[in-house]
Write an enzyme that holds these catalytic residues in place. Sequence first.
Site, mmCIF file in Angstrom:
data_model
loop_
_atom_site.group_PDB
_atom_site.id
_atom_site.type_symbol
_atom_site.label_atom_id
_atom_site.label_comp_id
_atom_site.label_asym_id
_atom_site.label_seq_id
_atom_site.Cartn_x
_atom_site.Cartn_y
_atom_site.Cartn_z
ATOM 1 N N GLU A 42 0.982 -1.172 -0.103
ATOM 2 C CA GLU A 42 0.183 0.014 -0.037
ATOM 3 C C GLU A 42 0.823 1.241 -0.019
ATOM 4 O O GLU A 42 1.567 1.594 1.056
ATOM 5 C CB GLU A 42 -0.669 0.058 1.075
ATOM 6 N N HIS A 85 -13.583 4.541 7.614
ATOM 7 C CA HIS A 85 -12.921 4.496 8.832
ATOM 8 C C HIS A 85 -13.616 5.179 10.008
ATOM 9 O O HIS A 85 -14.006 6.381 9.901
ATOM 10 C CB HIS A 85 -11.479 5.282 8.792
ATOM 11 N N LYS A 95 -13.806 -1.862 2.051
ATOM 12 C CA LYS A 95 -12.798 -1.985 3.257
ATOM 13 C C LYS A 95 -13.583 -1.086 4.343
ATOM 14 O O LYS A 95 -14.005 0.018 4.235
ATOM 15 C CB LYS A 95 -11.467 -1.291 3.067
ATOM 16 N N GLN A 106 -1.412 -2.099 14.130
ATOM 17 C CA GLN A 106 -1.047 -3.130 12.878
ATOM 18 C C GLN A 106 0.243 -3.831 13.429
ATOM 19 O O GLN A 106 1.267 -3.276 14.074
ATOM 20 C CB GLN A 106 -0.560 -2.309 11.842
ATOM 21 N N LYS A 109 -7.219 -14.771 36.616
ATOM 22 C CA LYS A 109 -7.148 -16.199 36.989
ATOM 23 C C LYS A 109 -8.263 -16.499 38.066
ATOM 24 O O LYS A 109 -8.734 -17.702 37.781
ATOM 25 C CB LYS A 109 -5.837 -16.447 37.546
ATOM 26 N N ASP A 128 -0.015 -23.560 37.067
ATOM 27 C CA ASP A 128 0.984 -22.590 37.794
ATOM 28 C C ASP A 128 1.901 -23.415 38.716
ATOM 29 O O ASP A 128 3.250 -22.891 38.526
ATOM 30 C CB ASP A 128 0.177 -21.328 38.278
ATOM 31 N N ASN A 169 0.626 -8.749 51.097
ATOM 32 C CA ASN A 169 -0.198 -8.117 49.994
ATOM 33 C C ASN A 169 -0.158 -6.723 50.092
ATOM 34 O O ASN A 169 -0.323 -6.392 51.602
ATOM 35 C CB ASN A 169 -1.315 -8.775 49.827
ATOM 36 N N TYR A 207 8.961 -12.553 33.967
ATOM 37 C CA TYR A 207 9.892 -13.056 33.249
ATOM 38 C C TYR A 207 10.055 -12.145 32.044
ATOM 39 O O TYR A 207 11.170 -12.349 31.049
ATOM 40 C CB TYR A 207 9.699 -14.524 32.803
ATOM 41 N N GLN A 263 -0.272 -27.186 29.604
ATOM 42 C CA GLN A 263 -1.366 -26.463 28.795
ATOM 43 C C GLN A 263 -1.251 -26.940 27.201
ATOM 44 O O GLN A 263 -2.083 -27.114 26.688
ATOM 45 C CB GLN A 263 -1.178 -25.087 28.882
#
Length: 602
Positions: free
Chosen positions: A125, A215, A242, A305, A386, A424, A482, A549, A581
């Site tokens: 494009e 748009h 579009k 994008q 969770k 976990d 906590n 992590y 999983q």
Amino acid sequence: MLCLPIWKAKYDPNGLITNPRHVPTRQQPPLIVSVPLPHRPTTATTTTLVVASSSANHPLADTSPTSMASTGDVLLATSSAQLEMESGALRRSSTLVCVPIMAGSVEEMVTQLDKAKSSGADLVEIRLDSPKNFSPHEDLKTLIEASALPTLFTYRPKWEGGQYDGDDKSRLDTLRLAMELGADYVDVELQVACEFNASIQGRKPEKCKVVVSSHNYENTPSIEDLGNLVARIQAAGADIVKIATTALDITDVARMFHITVHSQVPIIGIVMGERGLISRVLCAKFGGFLTFGTLESGVVSAPGQPTIKDLLDLYNFRSIGPDTKVFGIIGKPVGHSKSPLLYNQAFKSANFNGVYLHLLVDDVASFLRTYSSTDFAGFSCTIPHKEAAVKCCDEVDPVAKSIGAVNCIIRRQSDAKLFGYNTDYVGAISAIEDGLRGSHNGSTAGASPLNGKLFVVIGAGGAGKALAFGAKEKGARVVIANRTYDRARELTETIGGDALSLADLENFHPEDGMVLANTTSIGMQPKIDETPIPKHALKHYSLVFDAVYTPKMTRLLREAEECGATTVSGLEMFIGQAYGQYERYTGLPAPKELFRKIMSKY
């Protein structure tokens, strides 16, 4: 060209009205497979279709706009995007990958054209509103001749989200010139499409197709409004429709999928923003004409994008087809997660027809209700969903029920029921035990090195519950710290142990050789300078674990190492929980060596 009045262009749920002018049509889905929501009663009007590729019967849910408006849910369908077999790929849809070419000069754009070709794009494009100095006759020839790929020319005005601030006559003249010089596609905004198409009637090159675009930077309209918009775009003379809208919630994307899968003409249906990412990837599943992938991260022509590298390499875009099963990580935030990297490479290695996505979810219950088809086959759950996910499952594994949190949801293919699990605690506790054994602080052979240890957990959310449960099972004495003391106390009342406020943790050191486990997001990208506990307090711990992590070495772990403690990265928990999983998603043994090889690079 005569444009139909808006009132004559109405949404037909069985297929959008075909424009009288000749347009390229796409093959319609021979069947629409949708599974009713869990617990939704089957009515007398429900019919049954036999899936061509299977002997199983699937109920066809009522997908009329009226019925969907009444429930607020969208039952997604499988499209009939054409498939091609290619070497090393499971399937390939007909959806094209388009790279936006945006630069301050035509010379830079020419360089980008070469990069787009080498990156694996199908077309480019060319954004004519991006160069600072632009000479239509000379520069259009240069760009068309320089492109080894088919070209889509867009000259987006500011009033439609672009950069062009001149008069529309000059802008449309430039697009007409691009057609004459050999452009394959031109993009014209709906607001001026009638005028543009009237001006080229009888003079339109046969090879050039007109994309008529709309748009919406505010929201995503209802299915009926989207359908009527598509009909208006067709009536305006579009060869290709579009529509780009904005996702306020990830469930908004379901409406665009519905429109895409029912369209009888080529359609580009994009939902902008991070919550709309799945529209840019799963358009290959639901039959979209093309998607956009940028050359560089952050250099985008519209919000949300992905890069073409991510589309092709991370999400295995070429392998996504109508039968591809959808998996993903549900979280907020979620963009940092390496889960798509891990699972998509493993899926590809095993020749498993699935794709795994980042899913930025605000309301997990709403998400699971909306994407209720068995095509959406399984999900990982991370912060902060969770605990809420437990209530969304039809059945919960006893361990997950004891913990009060799930990090894995499987949708059973026979009846679409949701099953919740918690993997976990296995990954984290095993990694911590290995760390203690390695530091020679473990117990005798056969007993867990956690037995008798004072185990301090920071955080009382889903991951905190899992680690506290796992440590307790191994014989550790558990303390929960906590930010909100009451939350910590509630958890200790469930599993046993003591509660602290996070502010009190700094001065908590009843003994040396304790184990510390951070299960909060403190220290996660982008806030990598944060830590849940001051460095001087770490000297009382023999091992420090951080569930974060990204980055691999957090400030907490770095300072703990400097204080002489053994450290265990959240990467170990991440890999460990992924084994279970993956096996539930695929029914295949987890490729443990591949998982470690993939994550060793990050």
